[in-house]
Design a protein around this motif. Structure first.
Motif, PDB file in Angstrom:
ATOM      1  N   ASP A 113       0.810  -1.228   0.000  1.00  0.00           N
ATOM      2  CA  ASP A 113       0.000   0.000   0.000  1.00  0.00           C
ATOM      3  C   ASP A 113       0.837   1.270   0.000  1.00  0.00           C
ATOM      4  O   ASP A 113       0.438   2.289   0.569  1.00  0.00           O
ATOM      5  CB  ASP A 113      -0.951   0.023   1.205  1.00  0.00           C
ATOM      6  N   ALA A 114       2.006   1.229  -0.618  1.00  0.00           N
ATOM      7  CA  ALA A 114       2.837   2.432  -0.744  1.00  0.00           C
ATOM      8  C   ALA A 114       2.722   2.964  -2.169  1.00  0.00           C
ATOM      9  O   ALA A 114       2.764   2.198  -3.130  1.00  0.00           O
ATOM     10  CB  ALA A 114       4.292   2.124  -0.414  1.00  0.00           C
ATOM     11  N   GLU A 115       2.557   4.274  -2.297  1.00  0.00           N
ATOM     12  CA  GLU A 115       2.414   4.902  -3.607  1.00  0.00           C
ATOM     13  C   GLU A 115       3.616   5.803  -3.896  1.00  0.00           C
ATOM     14  O   GLU A 115       4.156   6.442  -2.993  1.00  0.00           O
ATOM     15  CB  GLU A 115       1.126   5.722  -3.667  1.00  0.00           C
ATOM     16  N   ILE A 116       4.010   5.850  -5.164  1.00  0.00           N
ATOM     17  CA  ILE A 116       5.176   6.632  -5.577  1.00  0.00           C
ATOM     18  C   ILE A 116       4.738   7.752  -6.512  1.00  0.00           C
ATOM     19  O   ILE A 116       4.005   7.519  -7.472  1.00  0.00           O
ATOM     20  CB  ILE A 116       6.204   5.744  -6.305  1.00  0.00           C
ATOM     21  N   SER A 117       5.183   8.963  -6.225  1.00  0.00           N
ATOM     22  CA  SER A 117       4.975  10.090  -7.132  1.00  0.00           C
ATOM     23  C   SER A 117       6.341  10.625  -7.549  1.00  0.00           C
ATOM     24  O   SER A 117       7.338  10.414  -6.861  1.00  0.00           O
ATOM     25  CB  SER A 117       4.149  11.194  -6.463  1.00  0.00           C
ATOM     26  N   VAL A 118       6.370  11.312  -8.681  1.00  0.00           N
ATOM     27  CA  VAL A 118       7.645  11.759  -9.255  1.00  0.00           C
ATOM     28  C   VAL A 118       7.662  13.272  -9.400  1.00  0.00           C
ATOM     29  O   VAL A 118       6.675  13.885  -9.809  1.00  0.00           O
ATOM     30  CB  VAL A 118       7.876  11.117 -10.642  1.00  0.00           C
ATOM     31  N   LYS A 119       8.802  13.867  -9.052  1.00  0.00           N
ATOM     32  CA  LYS A 119       9.026  15.295  -9.266  1.00  0.00           C
ATOM     33  C   LYS A 119      10.382  15.451  -9.936  1.00  0.00           C
ATOM     34  O   LYS A 119      11.406  15.039  -9.390  1.00  0.00           O
ATOM     35  CB  LYS A 119       8.992  16.056  -7.937  1.00  0.00           C
ATOM     36  N   GLU A 120      10.384  16.033 -11.124  1.00  0.00           N
ATOM     37  CA  GLU A 120      11.625  16.175 -11.887  1.00  0.00           C
ATOM     38  C   GLU A 120      12.176  17.591 -11.780  1.00  0.00           C
ATOM     39  O   GLU A 120      11.434  18.567 -11.773  1.00  0.00           O
ATOM     40  CB  GLU A 120      11.382  15.845 -13.358  1.00  0.00           C
ATOM     41  N   ALA A 121      13.493  17.683 -11.688  1.00  0.00           N
ATOM     42  CA  ALA A 121      14.200  18.959 -11.734  1.00  0.00           C
ATOM     43  C   ALA A 121      15.284  18.846 -12.798  1.00  0.00           C
ATOM     44  O   ALA A 121      15.502  17.774 -13.368  1.00  0.00           O
ATOM     45  CB  ALA A 121      14.805  19.286 -10.371  1.00  0.00           C
ATOM     46  N   SER A 122      15.963  19.949 -13.068  1.00  0.00           N
ATOM     47  CA  SER A 122      16.958  19.946 -14.134  1.00  0.00           C
ATOM     48  C   SER A 122      18.133  19.024 -13.839  1.00  0.00           C
ATOM     49  O   SER A 122      18.732  18.451 -14.746  1.00  0.00           O
ATOM     50  CB  SER A 122      17.476  21.371 -14.368  1.00  0.00           C
ATOM     51  N   ASP A 123      18.465  18.871 -12.555  1.00  0.00           N
ATOM     52  CA  ASP A 123      19.654  18.094 -12.199  1.00  0.00           C
ATOM     53  C   ASP A 123      19.357  16.863 -11.359  1.00  0.00           C
ATOM     54  O   ASP A 123      20.270  16.193 -10.893  1.00  0.00           O
ATOM     55  CB  ASP A 123      20.645  18.977 -11.440  1.00  0.00           C
ATOM     56  N   ARG A 124      18.079  16.550 -11.153  1.00  0.00           N
ATOM     57  CA  ARG A 124      17.759  15.409 -10.297  1.00  0.00           C
ATOM     58  C   ARG A 124      16.336  14.925 -10.521  1.00  0.00           C
ATOM     59  O   ARG A 124      15.513  15.620 -11.123  1.00  0.00           O
ATOM     60  CB  ARG A 124      17.942  15.787  -8.832  1.00  0.00           C
ATOM     61  N   ILE A 125      16.072  13.722 -10.008  1.00  0.00           N
ATOM     62  CA  ILE A 125      14.723  13.154 -10.014  1.00  0.00           C
ATOM     63  C   ILE A 125      14.373  12.808  -8.574  1.00  0.00           C
ATOM     64  O   ILE A 125      15.127  12.104  -7.900  1.00  0.00           O
ATOM     65  CB  ILE A 125      14.646  11.889 -10.888  1.00  0.00           C
ATOM     66  N   LEU A 126      13.255  13.325  -8.097  1.00  0.00           N
ATOM     67  CA  LEU A 126      12.814  13.047  -6.732  1.00  0.00           C
ATOM     68  C   LEU A 126      11.630  12.090  -6.772  1.00  0.00           C
ATOM     69  O   LEU A 126      10.617  12.363  -7.412  1.00  0.00           O
ATOM     70  CB  LEU A 126      12.410  14.338  -6.023  1.00  0.00           C
ATOM     71  N   LEU A 127      11.779  10.960  -6.098  1.00  0.00           N
ATOM     72  CA  LEU A 127      10.709   9.970  -5.994  1.00  0.00           C
ATOM     73  C   LEU A 127      10.138  10.026  -4.582  1.00  0.00           C
ATOM     74  O   LEU A 127      10.851   9.762  -3.610  1.00  0.00           O
ATOM     75  CB  LEU A 127      11.251   8.569  -6.292  1.00  0.00           C
ATOM     76  N   ASN A 128       8.883  10.410  -4.476  1.00  0.00           N
ATOM     77  CA  ASN A 128       8.225  10.526  -3.174  1.00  0.00           C
ATOM     78  C   ASN A 128       7.396   9.277  -2.890  1.00  0.00           C
ATOM     79  O   ASN A 128       6.623   8.838  -3.742  1.00  0.00           O
ATOM     80  CB  ASN A 128       7.309  11.751  -3.143  1.00  0.00           C
ATOM     81  N   VAL A 129       7.550   8.734  -1.698  1.00  0.00           N
ATOM     82  CA  VAL A 129       6.809   7.539  -1.297  1.00  0.00           C
ATOM     83  C   VAL A 129       5.853   7.903  -0.172  1.00  0.00           C
ATOM     84  O   VAL A 129       6.254   8.525   0.819  1.00  0.00           O
ATOM     85  CB  VAL A 129       7.759   6.417  -0.824  1.00  0.00           C
TER      86      VAL A 129
END
Length: 247
Positions: A113-129
């Motif tokens: 029951d864990a969900e992943i969302s994505v946030k992209e930046a110019s120099d990185r990728i952030l994966l939020n759980v």
């Protein structure tokens, strides 16, 4: 009314054979659905899952008689319904998809029951759980989270020509951790300027050291220096006038 039985083994074929032996049907007579094709583990590193099928037993299915042999009543064969096997899909070259897929596979071994969302930046990728057993995902002092991030980044960059920075956050842990480290850095910097003596911040990973370095970058009264070998290092904060330590 039909009933359902589930069988698992190292492969789908072995699970089907186990089901055939149990319900006394041939493979052609068996009505089954593939729930999981199984897995050899996370990227061949850790863990494994068995293949699993769900068998539908109709009311008129043959049942074993006293001799242990199935009755002669016939069951019409039907085509098995198969669930798409994601592991057979082509390997993506999109770092976002690679990172999200790798993270999801690791999480599935730890919690549900864990969900992943994505946030992209110019120099990185952030994966939020969000959701699931966050304590297990973060671990003591964030050690499990560090290990997960290390694995995901390795998987992504193994497929990419140019290195991609991957950051994984769980329920805002990274943000809270960053704020805590920034407060610690400022407090120690003030102490260093007041006493004129260097201060040491314990064993830190590269991400945490970077937070401290950036927090004190604009402070003209102190300098920061990482010392040690390997992934985990100490971080020193000392007065700029102190020339005994050099980067």
């Amino acid at each position: 009314m039909s009933k359902h039985l589930e069988f698992e083994d190292k492969s789908v074929e072995k699970a089907i054979q186990k089901a055939c032996d149990k319900v006394h049907m041939t493979k052609e007579e068996l009505r089954y659905e593939v729930i999981s094709y199984g897995s050899s583990g996370i990227f061949g590193l850790v863990g494994s899952k068995k293949a699993r099928i769900r068998v539908t037993i109709p009311e008129f299915a043959p049942t074993p008689n006293k001799t242990g042999q199935p009755a002669k009543k016939k069951v019409l064969p039907s085509e098995p319904t198969k669930i798409e096997d994601s592991e057979k899909d082509a390997v993506s070259t999109d770092p976002v998809e690679l990172g999200k897929s790798a993270l999801q596979r690791i999480i599935d071994f730890i919690t549900t029951d864990a969900e992943i969302s994505v946030k992209e930046a110019s120099d990185r990728i952030l994966l939020n759980v969000k959701g699931g057993n966050t304590a297990a995902l973060i671990g003591k002092h964030g050690q499990t989270l560090e290990a997960i991030q290390y694995l995901v980044e390795k998987v992504v960059n193994r497929q990419m020509e140019q290195r991609t920075r991957i950051y994984i956050d769980i329920e805002g842990y990274l943000e809270a951790r960053q704020a805590s480290l920034e407060r610690l850095a400022i407090r120690l910097a003030e102490k260093v300027k007041r006493t004129g003596k260097p201060e040491t911040v314990g064993q830190m990973n590269a991400h945490d050291r970077r937070i401290v370095h950036l927090a004190l970058k604009g402070d003209e009264g102190v300098r920061t220096l990482s010392k040690g070998d390997g992934f985990i290092k100490k971080l020193l904060i000392f007065p700029k006038k102190n020339s005994l330590l050099k980067e």
